[in-house]
Design an enzyme around this catalytic site. Sequence first.
Site, PDB file in Angstrom:
ATOM      1  N   GLY A   1       0.839  -1.191   0.000  1.00  0.00           N
ATOM      2  CA  GLY A   1       0.000   0.000   0.000  1.00  0.00           C
ATOM      3  C   GLY A   1       0.874   1.240   0.000  1.00  0.00           C
ATOM      4  O   GLY A   1       2.048   1.182   0.394  1.00  0.00           O
TER       5      GLY A   1
ATOM      6  N   GLN B   1       3.493   9.792   0.549  1.00  0.00           N
ATOM      7  CA  GLN B   1       4.732   8.998   0.628  1.00  0.00           C
ATOM      8  C   GLN B   1       5.616   9.158  -0.601  1.00  0.00           C
ATOM      9  O   GLN B   1       6.773   8.749  -0.596  1.00  0.00           O
ATOM     10  CB  GLN B   1       4.407   7.515   0.856  1.00  0.00           C
TER      11      GLN B   1
ATOM     12  N   CYS C   1       5.693  -0.176   7.022  1.00  0.00           N
ATOM     13  CA  CYS C   1       5.405   0.999   6.195  1.00  0.00           C
ATOM     14  C   CYS C   1       6.624   1.298   5.326  1.00  0.00           C
ATOM     15  O   CYS C   1       7.748   1.277   5.826  1.00  0.00           O
ATOM     16  CB  CYS C   1       5.105   2.182   7.113  1.00  0.00           C
ATOM     17  N   LEU C   2       6.400   1.593   4.055  1.00  0.00           N
ATOM     18  CA  LEU C   2       7.527   1.879   3.160  1.00  0.00           C
ATOM     19  C   LEU C   2       8.286   3.138   3.568  1.00  0.00           C
ATOM     20  O   LEU C   2       9.428   3.323   3.180  1.00  0.00           O
ATOM     21  CB  LEU C   2       7.057   1.987   1.703  1.00  0.00           C
TER      22      LEU C   2
ATOM     23  N   HIS D   1      -4.504   2.005   7.749  1.00  0.00           N
ATOM     24  CA  HIS D   1      -3.092   2.417   7.767  1.00  0.00           C
ATOM     25  C   HIS D   1      -2.847   3.520   6.728  1.00  0.00           C
ATOM     26  O   HIS D   1      -2.262   4.563   7.047  1.00  0.00           O
ATOM     27  CB  HIS D   1      -2.194   1.201   7.482  1.00  0.00           C
ATOM     28  N   GLU D   2      -3.331   3.285   5.511  1.00  0.00           N
ATOM     29  CA  GLU D   2      -3.081   4.268   4.441  1.00  0.00           C
ATOM     30  C   GLU D   2      -3.874   5.552   4.662  1.00  0.00           C
ATOM     31  O   GLU D   2      -3.392   6.649   4.370  1.00  0.00           O
ATOM     32  CB  GLU D   2      -3.398   3.664   3.066  1.00  0.00           C
TER      33      GLU D   2
ATOM     34  N   HIS E   1      -2.150   8.100   6.773  1.00  0.00           N
ATOM     35  CA  HIS E   1      -1.149   8.921   6.077  1.00  0.00           C
ATOM     36  C   HIS E   1      -1.778  10.212   5.538  1.00  0.00           C
ATOM     37  O   HIS E   1      -1.131  11.257   5.494  1.00  0.00           O
ATOM     38  CB  HIS E   1      -0.538   8.156   4.897  1.00  0.00           C
TER      39      HIS E   1
END
Length: 180
Positions: free
Chosen positions: A45, A50, A107-108, A149-150, A153
């Site tokens: 995701g 990001q 998380c990236l 989660h996304e 952000h």
Amino acid sequence: MIREIVVYPDKRLKLISKEVSVFDGALHELLDDMYETMRSKNGVGLAAIQVGVDTRALIINIPLADEEGESYGEEHSQNDQPKENTLEMINPVILKKDGTEKFQEGCLSIPGVYEDVERAKHVKVEYYDRHGEKQTIEDDGFLAIAIQHEMDHLDGKVFIEKLSFLKRKKFEKEWAKRQK
Ligand code: CO
């Protein structure tokens, strides 16, 4: 085009992203780039911020073999994330959420860190697709966790903010060491 991923503690990760009002070619290019970028890092995701764009857009693509995966955001290498399986959510809003579930997340923007996080088990979300069509989706599994989660952000939040005080302190110490 693969874009550069914004890494914690970059201040941009704290921005409240802005609503999308035009569903044009630039948005489609952003979404396509987000998919390529996510794939290049074996992620599941990614939110627009990001890649440094403060717009309320996110993508999720749960690997086919990982539907019962035990960790969100865990790196994987199989070629099992076809583009047509990508869920693209613009201006998402949670209509309903209930229950709780603990899940290991990654998380990236905080590569290599995996921690248990508690979230709602079930969510119902309204969003727009890339063509500006209103959609709703409901889930009580891995996807529900991914969406929450996304969506965090988009409001300038990252998952480590949900850790206990001590775990957070330990993370910050180890992260600072790694950045040197
Ligand atoms: Co993330």
